[in-house]
Design an enzyme around this catalytic site. Structure first.
Site, PDB file in Angstrom:
ATOM      1  N   CYS A 274      -5.317  -2.968   4.712  1.00  0.00           N
ATOM      2  CA  CYS A 274      -6.294  -3.615   5.030  1.00  0.00           C
ATOM      3  C   CYS A 274      -6.793  -5.355   5.141  1.00  0.00           C
ATOM      4  O   CYS A 274      -5.339  -4.960   5.937  1.00  0.00           O
ATOM      5  CB  CYS A 274      -7.477  -3.099   3.684  1.00  0.00           C
ATOM      6  SG  CYS A 274      -7.128  -4.179   2.326  1.00  0.00           S
TER       7      CYS A 274
ATOM      8  N   HIS B 202      13.058   2.493  -8.375  1.00  0.00           N
ATOM      9  CA  HIS B 202      12.332   2.077  -9.512  1.00  0.00           C
ATOM     10  C   HIS B 202      11.709   2.275 -10.169  1.00  0.00           C
ATOM     11  O   HIS B 202      11.229   3.295 -11.077  1.00  0.00           O
ATOM     12  CB  HIS B 202      12.873   1.023 -10.446  1.00  0.00           C
ATOM     13  CG  HIS B 202      13.513  -0.040 -10.279  1.00  0.00           C
ATOM     14  ND1 HIS B 202      14.080  -1.670 -10.910  1.00  0.00           N
ATOM     15  CD2 HIS B 202      14.950   0.173  -9.152  1.00  0.00           C
ATOM     16  CE1 HIS B 202      15.275  -1.625 -10.169  1.00  0.00           C
ATOM     17  NE2 HIS B 202      15.741  -0.936 -10.201  1.00  0.00           N
TER      18      HIS B 202
HETATM   19  C1  RB5 Z   1     -12.432  -5.887   4.858  1.00  0.00           C
HETATM   20  O1  RB5 Z   1     -13.821  -7.470   5.584  1.00  0.00           O
HETATM   21  C2  RB5 Z   1     -11.575  -6.963   3.949  1.00  0.00           C
HETATM   22  O2  RB5 Z   1     -12.532  -6.993   2.298  1.00  0.00           O
HETATM   23  C3  RB5 Z   1     -10.370  -5.378   3.931  1.00  0.00           C
HETATM   24  O3  RB5 Z   1      -9.451  -5.286   4.383  1.00  0.00           O
HETATM   25  C4  RB5 Z   1      -9.504  -5.643   2.294  1.00  0.00           C
HETATM   26  O4  RB5 Z   1      -8.883  -7.120   2.377  1.00  0.00           O
HETATM   27  C5  RB5 Z   1     -10.221  -6.114   0.971  1.00  0.00           C
HETATM   28  O5  RB5 Z   1      -8.975  -6.298   0.057  1.00  0.00           O
END
Ligand code: RB5
Length: 148
Positions: free
Chosen positions: A65, A98
């Site tokens: 993400c 670990h």
């Molecule tokens: C999306 O904008 C963002 O919030 C997501 O990709 C991530 O960074 C969340 O932890």
């Protein structure tokens, strides 16, 4: 290895690069989406990745993400998933050796493609050591999961 690979819109581009990298290294990739830059919710994809690993459909998971943080929080809600954000190779390797980590979370807005490749290699090449103290701690972690 069979790798469940997922991302949200923030991680999509890096996921695409990782997909090619993993296949080049001979791994089978289970694509858990997303497959474009349209805004999606990272928990949906993190859950798919974590469930594939916890259910034995995949050997390991990688979830991307923007920061890696939201994906990691969501993935760890799936019993049996042990996800961590690792942006250094020491942690990527040691987390498996670990702590028996089975999902690597990456932040596409934090790291570059080549560091992501190195982190992925460190994570996938590592094996749980099985040493007594690590097995005991892992059992303690699993006991916490069963208590709630
Ligand atoms: C999306 O904008 C963002 O919030 C997501 O990709 C991530 O960074 C969340 O932890």
């Amino acid at each position: 290895m069979k790798i469940a690979l997922g991302a949200d819109h923030g991680g999509y581009e890096l996921k695409r690069m990782l997909h090619g990298f993993l296949e080049e290294k001979g791994h089978a990739v289970l694509n858990m989406g997303t497959d474009g830059t349209a805004s999606v919710d990272y928990p949906d994809h993190a859950e798919r990745v974590a469930a594939a690993v916890a259910g034995g459909e995949a050997d390991r998971g990688i979830m991307v993400c923007g920061s890696g943080v939201g994906a990691c929080i969501a993935a760890n809600k799936v019993p049996g998933a042990r996800a961590s954000v690792c942006h250094d190779t020491y942690s990527a390797r040691q987390g498996v050796e670990h702590d028996d980590a089975n999902v690597l979370c990456l932040g596409a807005r934090i790291i570059g493609t080549h560091l992501a490749f190195e982190l992925t290699s460190a994570f996938l090449e590592a094996k749980f050591s099985g040493e007594e103290r690590h097995s005991r701690r892992l059992a303690n972690v699993l006991a916490i999961e069963r208590r709630y």
